[in-house]
Design an enzyme around this catalytic site. Structure first.
Site, short mmCIF file in Angstrom:
data_model
loop_
_atom_site.label_atom_id
_atom_site.label_comp_id
_atom_site.label_asym_id
_atom_site.label_seq_id
_atom_site.Cartn_x
_atom_site.Cartn_y
_atom_site.Cartn_z
N ASP A 59 -21.73 7.02 20.10
CA ASP A 59 -23.10 6.92 19.59
C ASP A 59 -23.22 7.95 18.47
O ASP A 59 -23.21 9.16 18.73
CB ASP A 59 -24.10 7.20 20.71
CG ASP A 59 -25.55 7.07 20.26
OD1 ASP A 59 -25.82 7.09 19.05
OD2 ASP A 59 -26.43 6.97 21.15
N VAL A 60 -23.34 7.49 17.23
CA VAL A 60 -23.30 8.41 16.09
C VAL A 60 -24.54 9.29 16.01
O VAL A 60 -24.56 10.24 15.22
CB VAL A 60 -23.10 7.66 14.76
CG1 VAL A 60 -21.79 6.91 14.75
CG2 VAL A 60 -24.29 6.73 14.46
N TYR A 65 -35.84 1.54 6.72
CA TYR A 65 -34.51 1.16 6.24
C TYR A 65 -34.34 1.56 4.78
O TYR A 65 -33.33 2.17 4.40
CB TYR A 65 -34.32 -0.34 6.41
CG TYR A 65 -32.95 -0.83 6.03
CD1 TYR A 65 -31.87 -0.66 6.90
CD2 TYR A 65 -32.72 -1.48 4.82
CE1 TYR A 65 -30.60 -1.13 6.57
CE2 TYR A 65 -31.46 -1.95 4.48
CZ TYR A 65 -30.41 -1.77 5.36
OH TYR A 65 -29.15 -2.22 5.01
#
Length: 274
Positions: free
Chosen positions: A84-85, A179
Site C-alpha cells: 500500500d503506497v 485528481y
C-alpha cells in the site's frame, strides 16, 4: 475488454522473453495489478527486466505475473510484493525487498493512482479529497523518495524514475478537482526530482497519458461528462502503446532523458478541451 487484450499480448510476449536472457536491470512498478501498471510491467519483463510488482491486491499481482511463471532460470525474475503506497512502512519494506533480492534498482515506474469519486466541487468530502491525495501524491512521493535513496547509495550510482502524470496534469475534466490537483502536483514532483537527482545520475521523466483502455477509463466508452455539460463517448487506445513508450524512456542511457511525453488516443477531446 482492455484487460483481456493486455493478457493476450503478455502471453505472446512470454514466448519472446523465453529466448532472451535477463538484461540485469531491475525495475519497480507500482499499481502493477491492473491497467497501465500491468501493461508496463509485462512490457519490461518481455524486454528482459527483473521486475518487482507492487500493489495492494496480491491476487492481482499474481495475475500480472502469471504469463511469465514458466520462465527459465536465465530469464527475468518477477517478484510480486503486496504494498500500500500510502503507508511509509510498506513502501520501506518494498524497497528493502528489492535491495535484498536484486542488490540494486535501475527504474521506478511511479504509477499507482486513483481517480476518486467524481462530483461537483462543493460535494467533495474531506475523506474523498484525502483518499485521492494520499495515493496519487503522497504515495508517489514516498516511492520516489525511497527509490532516490536507493539509487543515490548504490554502486554504480544512479537510476531513473518515471512518473505517471496524465493529460489532467495540463487540463482538467469536469468534476475532477482532487485528481486534477494531484496530477498537476505530479509535474512539480517530476521537476524537483530531476533537479535534485542531477548530482547522483538520477534521471526523472513523466508520461502524461490520455484515454488508455483500462478499468479506470471504462466509462469513456459509454459516455462521459464534457466541458459543455453534455456527455460523449471518447476514443481510447491500447494500454500496450503506453507501455512501449515507458520502455523506450526506461531504455535510454542515463545521459539522456525524456523529460515529458504525452501519449493519447489520437481523436480524444484533449486539444481544444473546454
Amino acid at each position: 475488454m482492455a484487460q483481456n487484450t493486455n493478457q493476450a499480448d503478455a502471453v505472446d510476449e512470454t514466448d519472446r522473453v523465453r529466448t532472451a536472457p535477463a538484461n540485469g536491470k531491475v525495475a519497480v512498478v507500482t499499481g502493477a495489478g491492473s491497467g497501465i501498471g500491468r501493461a508496463v510491467a509485462r512490457e519490461l519483463i518481455a524486454a528482459g527486466w527483473h521486475v518487482a510488482l507492487a500493489g495492494r491486491r496480491p491476487e492481482a499481482l499474481d495475475e500480472t505475473a502469471r504469463p511469465f511463471g514458466s520462465l527459465g532460470t536465465n530469464g527475468p525474475a518477477v517478484a510480486p510484493v503486496p504494498t500500500d503506497v500510502t503507508r511509509p512502512d510498506e513502501v520501506d519494506a518494498l524497497f528493502a525487498a528489492v535491495r535484498d533480492r536484486f542488490g540494486r534498482l535501475d527504474l521506478l515506474f511511479n504509477n499507482a493512482g486513483t481517480f476518486g469519486r467524481p462530483g461537483p466541487l462543493e460535494d467533495i468530502s474531506y475523506e474523498d479529497w484525502r483518499a485521492v491525495v494520499d495515493v496519487n501524491l503522497t504515495g508517489s512521493f514516498l516511492c520516489a523518495q525511497a527509490a532516490f535513496r536507493a539509487m543515490k547509495e548504490q554502486d554504480p550510482q544512479g537510476g531513473r524514475i518515471i512518473n505517471n502524470g496524465s493529460v489532467s496534469a495540463h487540463v482538467p475534466r469536469p468534476h475532477s478537482v482532487a485528481y486534477t490537483a494531484t496530477k498537476h502536483a505530479m509535474t512539480g514532483l517530476t521537476k524537483s526530482l530531476s533537479l535534485d537527482g542531477r548530482p547522483y545520475r538520477i534521471a526523472c521523466g513523466q508520461i502524461d497519458i490520455g484515454n488508455a483502455a483500462t478499468e479506470m477509463t471504462g466509462r469513456m466508452q459509454t459516455g462521459i461528462l464534457q466541458a459543455n455539460g453534455g456527455t460523449a463517448v471518447e476514443p481510447v487506445m491500447d494500454a500496450t502503446d503506453v507501455a512501449r513508450t515507458v520502455l523506450h524512456m526506461a531504455s535510454l542511457p542515463l545521459e539522456a532523458n525524456v523529460q515529458f511525453a504525452t501519449v493519447m488516443a489520437t481523436a480524444m477531446p484533449y486539444i481544444g478541451r473546454g
